[in-house]
Design a protein around this motif. Structure first.
Motif, short mmCIF file in Angstrom:
data_model
loop_
_atom_site.label_atom_id
_atom_site.label_comp_id
_atom_site.label_asym_id
_atom_site.label_seq_id
_atom_site.Cartn_x
_atom_site.Cartn_y
_atom_site.Cartn_z
N GLU A 77 0.84 -1.21 0.00
CA GLU A 77 0.00 0.00 0.00
C GLU A 77 0.87 1.26 0.00
OE1 GLU A 77 -3.13 0.62 -0.26
OE2 GLU A 77 -4.07 -1.34 -0.06
N VAL A 78 1.93 1.23 0.79
CA VAL A 78 2.81 2.40 0.87
C VAL A 78 3.54 2.61 -0.45
CG1 VAL A 78 4.86 3.34 2.00
CG2 VAL A 78 3.06 2.28 3.37
N ASN A 79 3.94 1.52 -1.11
CA ASN A 79 4.60 1.66 -2.41
C ASN A 79 3.69 2.39 -3.40
OD1 ASN A 79 6.80 0.29 -1.42
ND2 ASN A 79 6.30 -1.64 -2.40
N VAL A 80 2.41 2.03 -3.38
CA VAL A 80 1.45 2.69 -4.27
C VAL A 80 1.29 4.16 -3.86
CG1 VAL A 80 -0.93 2.71 -5.10
CG2 VAL A 80 0.25 0.54 -4.74
N ALA A 81 1.23 4.42 -2.56
CA ALA A 81 1.11 5.80 -2.07
C ALA A 81 2.30 6.64 -2.51
CB ALA A 81 0.98 5.81 -0.55
N ARG A 82 3.50 6.07 -2.43
CA ARG A 82 4.70 6.79 -2.88
C ARG A 82 4.65 7.07 -4.37
NH1 ARG A 82 9.77 3.40 -1.12
NH2 ARG A 82 10.77 5.06 -2.32
N TYR A 83 4.13 6.11 -5.13
CA TYR A 83 4.00 6.30 -6.58
C TYR A 83 3.09 7.50 -6.88
CZ TYR A 83 2.33 5.40 -11.34
OH TYR A 83 1.98 5.53 -12.65
N TYR A 84 1.94 7.55 -6.20
CA TYR A 84 1.04 8.68 -6.41
C TYR A 84 1.68 9.99 -5.95
CZ TYR A 84 -2.90 5.63 -7.56
OH TYR A 84 -3.73 4.73 -8.18
N LEU A 85 2.45 9.92 -4.89
CA LEU A 85 3.12 11.13 -4.39
C LEU A 85 4.08 11.68 -5.45
CD1 LEU A 85 3.38 12.87 -1.79
CD2 LEU A 85 5.35 11.45 -1.18
N ARG A 86 4.83 10.80 -6.10
CA ARG A 86 5.77 11.25 -7.14
C ARG A 86 5.03 11.85 -8.34
NH1 ARG A 86 8.36 6.30 -5.85
NH2 ARG A 86 7.46 5.31 -7.71
N LEU A 87 3.82 11.35 -8.60
CA LEU A 87 3.03 11.89 -9.71
C LEU A 87 2.36 13.22 -9.37
CD1 LEU A 87 1.18 8.72 -11.11
CD2 LEU A 87 3.20 9.86 -12.04
N GLY A 88 2.37 13.56 -8.08
CA GLY A 88 1.65 14.76 -7.67
C GLY A 88 0.18 14.51 -7.44
N ALA A 89 -0.23 13.22 -7.41
CA ALA A 89 -1.63 12.87 -7.14
C ALA A 89 -1.79 12.74 -5.62
CB ALA A 89 -1.98 11.56 -7.85
N TYR A 90 -1.85 13.89 -4.95
CA TYR A 90 -1.74 13.92 -3.49
C TYR A 90 -2.95 13.29 -2.79
CZ TYR A 90 2.04 17.12 -4.62
OH TYR A 90 3.19 17.66 -5.14
#
Length: 266
Positions: free
Chosen positions: A193-206
């Motif tokens: 779940e955290v890996n996916v959250a980090r991915y969205y964070l890098r995309l700017g999908a906060y």
């Protein structure tokens, strides 16, 4: 003359029909003989249940999974109401698992449990089903990859299977190992779940990053990934320009992980 010609045509037509019938009869006879030959050549055709089971066990011992499974399937088909037939169902699942055929192993284990819900080895069938889901990898090189990159659906199915074993058979010899695997799966699922959250964070999908980080914190309390999930919340709230929520997340992070470097790694 015309009468003679007609008679000759009829004679030829009759001869052709008789020839065709003779050919069909010969082909049928040959096919029957071939089928009989194939059956006679089957070395297991006269084996009893004990012999089939012993031979299957020998093949399992040398890891000849396909041949063992063939013998076990013959055993179940020929002697469906014997004790060996029940054991054959279970060992068919085992042979699939050892061969790395996870989906077939799960199906075979489920079939055994459906047909024999009160069997003394039902807990082992449940355990085998869990192992097959647990070891379901990402192809040939799956064992060398980060386990948190695996399909979360398969990991959740494995967790649910092991949990059912622990609930239904708490004193089973497989219960403790199942509990350990459940703990590992909780950590892996949280990190996923955290890996996916980090991915969205890098995309700017906060917003999406916040949702996945919150899911990790809510569903997998106490997992090692909690630290990183809190750090993702701090960064995501900062990106959303929500200073109060950012401060709350950072305060919780520092209180629980006073020496955390998770923020600097994001």
């Amino acid at each position: 003359m015309q009468r003679e010609a007609n008679q000759q045509n009829r004679d030829r037509s009759g001869g052709l029909r008789r020839g065709a019938l003779l050919t069909v009869a010969l082909v049928a006879l040959l096919l029957t003989g071939c089928g009989s030959t194939r059956f006679d050549r089957d070395p297991t055709s006269k084996w009893d249940a004990d012999r089939l089971y012993r031979e299957a066990q020998s093949e399992l011992t040398i890891a000849n999974w396909q041949r063992a499974r063939q013998l076990l399937e013959q055993l179940e088909a020929r002697f469906p109401f014997t004790r060996h037939a029940q054991q054959a169902q279970l060992e068919i699942a085992y042979s699939y698992y050892k061969e790395g055929e996870s989906a077939q192993a799960i199906t075979a284990a489920e079939r055994f449990l459906r047909l024999n819900p009160n069997h003394p080895n039902a807990d082992y069938a449940q355990y085998l089903k869990g192992l097959a889901s647990f070891n379901d990898n990402l192809g040939l090189f799956g064992r060398f990859l980060d386990p948190t990159q695996r399909d979360p659906k398969a990991m959740r199915e494995a967790f649910d299977t092991f949990r059912e074993l622990v609930v239904r058979w708490p004193d089973s010899r497989y219960a403790e190992d199942s509990r350990q695997r459940m703990a590992w799966l909780v950590n892996a699922l949280a990190q996923s779940e955290v890996n996916v959250a980090r991915y969205y964070l890098r995309l700017g999908a906060y917003v999406a990053a916040v949702q996945r980080a919150q899911a990790a914190l809510r569903d997998f309390q106490g997992a090692p990934a909690t630290e990183e999930a809190l750090a993702v919340l701090v960064k995501a709230y900062e990106g959303l320009n929500l200073p109060e929520l950012r401060a709350d997340a950072e305060r919780i992070l520092q209180r629980n992980f006073p020496n955390s470097r998770a923020l600097s790694r994001l």
